[in-house]
Design a protein around this motif. Structure first.
Motif, PDB file in Angstrom:
ATOM      1  N   THR A  74       5.568 -16.328   2.995  1.00 52.14           N
ATOM      2  CA  THR A  74       5.330 -17.721   2.886  1.00 52.14           C
ATOM      3  C   THR A  74       4.927 -17.941   4.287  1.00 52.14           C
ATOM      4  OG1 THR A  74       7.468 -18.964   3.523  1.00 52.14           O
ATOM      5  CG2 THR A  74       6.642 -18.657   1.804  1.00 52.14           C
ATOM      6  N   THR A  75       5.077 -17.211   5.426  1.00 52.26           N
ATOM      7  CA  THR A  75       4.681 -17.448   6.856  1.00 52.26           C
ATOM      8  C   THR A  75       3.989 -16.593   6.712  1.00 52.26           C
ATOM      9  OG1 THR A  75       6.427 -15.840   8.105  1.00 52.26           O
ATOM     10  CG2 THR A  75       7.556 -18.141   7.640  1.00 52.26           C
ATOM     11  N   MET A  76       3.103 -16.552   5.721  1.00 53.67           N
ATOM     12  CA  MET A  76       1.489 -15.373   6.685  1.00 53.67           C
ATOM     13  C   MET A  76       2.153 -13.699   7.349  1.00 53.67           C
ATOM     14  SD  MET A  76       0.049 -16.918   4.325  1.00 53.67           S
ATOM     15  CE  MET A  76      -1.394 -15.848   4.738  1.00 53.67           C
ATOM     16  N   ALA A  77       3.789 -13.322   7.074  1.00 55.50           N
ATOM     17  CA  ALA A  77       3.972 -12.066   7.968  1.00 55.50           C
ATOM     18  C   ALA A  77       4.064 -10.755   6.337  1.00 55.50           C
ATOM     19  CB  ALA A  77       5.540 -11.961   7.712  1.00 55.50           C
ATOM     20  N   GLN A  78       3.974  -9.902   6.904  1.00 56.34           N
ATOM     21  CA  GLN A  78       3.114  -9.041   6.146  1.00 56.34           C
ATOM     22  C   GLN A  78       4.152  -7.747   6.358  1.00 56.34           C
ATOM     23  OE1 GLN A  78      -1.056  -9.272   6.683  1.00 56.34           O
ATOM     24  NE2 GLN A  78      -1.211  -9.915   4.612  1.00 56.34           N
ATOM     25  N   PHE A  79       4.025  -7.022   5.375  1.00 57.11           N
ATOM     26  CA  PHE A  79       4.864  -5.640   5.261  1.00 57.11           C
ATOM     27  C   PHE A  79       3.854  -5.144   4.170  1.00 57.11           C
ATOM     28  CE2 PHE A  79       9.140  -6.458   5.753  1.00 57.11           C
ATOM     29  CZ  PHE A  79       9.726  -5.572   7.311  1.00 57.11           C
ATOM     30  N   ALA A  80       3.308  -3.836   4.866  1.00 57.68           N
ATOM     31  CA  ALA A  80       1.963  -3.197   4.744  1.00 57.68           C
ATOM     32  C   ALA A  80       2.073  -1.982   4.609  1.00 57.68           C
ATOM     33  CB  ALA A  80       0.205  -3.710   4.600  1.00 57.68           C
ATOM     34  N   SER A  81       1.176  -0.742   3.584  1.00 55.22           N
ATOM     35  CA  SER A  81       1.022   0.405   3.599  1.00 55.22           C
ATOM     36  C   SER A  81      -0.453   0.901   2.799  1.00 55.22           C
ATOM     37  CB  SER A  81       1.566   0.804   3.194  1.00 55.22           C
ATOM     38  OG  SER A  81       3.418   0.891   3.267  1.00 55.22           O
ATOM     39  N   PHE A  82      -1.051   1.605   3.893  1.00 62.17           N
ATOM     40  CA  PHE A  82      -2.356   2.169   3.158  1.00 62.17           C
ATOM     41  C   PHE A  82      -2.476   3.794   3.044  1.00 62.17           C
ATOM     42  CE2 PHE A  82      -6.889   4.063   3.748  1.00 62.17           C
ATOM     43  CZ  PHE A  82      -6.926   3.138   2.584  1.00 62.17           C
ATOM     44  N   TYR A  83      -2.384   4.146   2.187  1.00 59.38           N
ATOM     45  CA  TYR A  83      -2.594   5.531   1.603  1.00 59.38           C
ATOM     46  C   TYR A  83      -3.957   5.730   1.098  1.00 59.38           C
ATOM     47  CZ  TYR A  83      -2.403   8.998  -2.481  1.00 59.38           C
ATOM     48  OH  TYR A  83      -2.086  10.360  -3.290  1.00 59.38           O
TER      49      TYR A  83
END
Length: 327
Positions: free
Chosen positions: A108-117
Motif C-alpha cells: 500500500t506504500t508502493m514498496a515492491q518486491f520484484a524479480s525478473f527472469y
C-alpha cells in the motif's frame, strides 16, 4: 513498408499486498529473511518491447514481423498477437526455457518486491535475420529494441554486414550497458529512439557529444514525457511536437513502445517526421489511459478525431487518408 521488430518478449505477473512490507521486516534479522505475503489479486499482462510495438503497428494497419525468443508458454500470447495482425512466424521457441517474466508484488506504500527472469530471452542471440528476410522479403527497416545484449549486438552487426537499414532503440539496456556496447548499437543507425534521460546516458557512456551522436545516426527521436517529442536531423532545425491533448493518464507502462509504433506506422505512410511524431503521441495517449500495454482499442474515426483535436485539420485529414477503413 516491411518492418522487422526485434526485442524482448515477456509477461508481467503483478500482485497487490494490502499491507506494508515494513511491518513484517525486522531490521536486525534481515540476514535470515524468510517471509511470505497473502496477496489480493494477480494480473498477468502481456509485455516485452517488441510485441508492444508490433501490436501498435498492427492496430494502425501494418503487418510487422516479430523477432525474438520465447518459451513453449508463448502459445496463448502468440494467438493474441496473430489475431491482431502480427506476424509471429519468426519467433524462436526455446525447448527448455520459459518466456521472460517480471514478477512483482506492491504494497500500500508502493514498496515492491520484484524479480525478473530472462529465460528464453537469452536465446535471442541465436536468431539470424537472413532466413527471416528470405521468408518475408527485404525489410525497409529492422528495429533493434531492448533484448539480450548479445542478441542486440548480433542483429546490429548483421544489419551492417547485409546492408539492412536499422533503427536503434536500446532503451532499458542503456542503464546496464557499457560504452562499447552502446556505441556498437547506435553507430550507423538510420534512426535512434530514446527518452530524454536515456539520451543523456548515451552521451555519458559513449563519450560522444550530442552532436557526435547525431553525426552517427540519420535521425534522433527523443521523447519528452508530458512535453511531447523532439526530432533532430543533421543540418536541420529540430522538430518539436507537443503531447496529445486531453489525456487522462492512468498507467504509463508501454507508453514509449506505443509512441514508437505510431511514429513508425506514420513514417511508413510517408507523411513526414512531424506528422509521424503526432501520430506517435496520439497512440501513446491510448496506452497511458489504459492499464496494460496492449489492452487499448480505438475506431479509426476516433483516432482521427484525437489527431484533429490535438494537431488540427490538416494533420487529421492526412492521417485519415492512411488509416484502414477511412482511406
Amino acid at each position: 513498408m516491411s518492418l522487422l521488430i526485434a526485442g524482448s518478449i515477456a509477461t508481467d505477473h503483478l500482485m497487490t499486498f494490502q499491507g506494508k512490507f515494513a511491518d513484517s521486516l525486522v531490521v536486525e534479522q534481515l540476514d535470515k529473511l524468510s517471509v511470505s505475503f497473502l496477496v489480493d489479486d494477480l494480473e498477468i499482462r502481456r509485455g516485452g518491447v517488441a510485441p508492444n510495438m508490433c501490436f501498435g503497428l498492427a492496430m494502425l494497419g501494418l503487418r510487422p514481423v516479430l523477432v525474438g525468443a520465447a518459451g513453449e508458454d508463448f502459445r496463448d500470447y502468440r494467438s493474441w498477437l496473430e489475431r491482431h495482425g502480427v506476424d509471429c512466424d519468426s519467433v524462436r521457441i526455446s525447448q527448455s526455457l520459459h518466456t521472460a517474466r517480471f514478477v512483482c508484488t506492491t504494497d500500500t506504500t508502493m514498496a515492491q518486491f520484484a524479480s525478473f527472469y530472462p529465460g528464453a530471452m537469452s536465446e535471442a542471440r541465436e536468431i539470424e535475420l537472413a532466413p527471416i528476410v528470405e521468408r518475408v522479403g527485404e525489410p525497409d527497416y529492422v528495429l533493434i529494441g531492448a533484448d539480450d545484449p548479445d542478441g542486440m549486438l548480433r542483429h546490429t552487426q548483421e544489419c551492417r554486414d547485409r546492408g539492412y537499414r536499422f533503427i536503434a532503440d536500446p532503451s532499458q539496456q542503456l542503464a546496464f550497458g557499457e560504452g562499447a556496447l552502446i556505441r556498437s548499437l547506435v553507430d550507423g543507425a538510420e534512426m535512434l529512439f530514446s527518452n530524454e534521460y536515456e539520451s543523456h546516458l548515451i552521451t555519458e557512456k559513449t563519450g560522444w557529444s550530442a552532436e557526435e551522436v547525431l553525426a552517427r545516426v540519420g535521425t534522433q527521436v527523443t521523447t519528452l514525457g508530458a512535453d511531447g517529442v523532439r526530432v533532430t536531423q543533421r543540418g536541420e532545425q529540430p522538430i518539436e511536437v507537443s503531447a496529445a491533448r486531453g489525456v487522462e493518464a492512468l498507467e504509463p507502462t508501454g507508453v514509449g513502445d506505443a509512441f514508437r509504433a505510431g511514429f513508425l506506422a506514420a513514417f511508413a505512410w510517408g507523411v513526414g517526421l512531424e506528422r509521424a511524431a503526432q501520430v506517435g503521441c496520439v497512440l501513446a495517449a491510448y496506452v497511458v489511459e489504459t492499464v496494460g500495454t496492449q489492452e487499448y482499442s480505438f475506431e479509426p474515426a476516433g483516432f482521427v478525431a484525437r489527431v484533429r483535436s490535438s494537431y488540427g485539420d490538416a494533420a487529421a485529414d492526412e492521417v485519415a487518408a492512411h488509416l484502414p477503413g477511412l482511406s
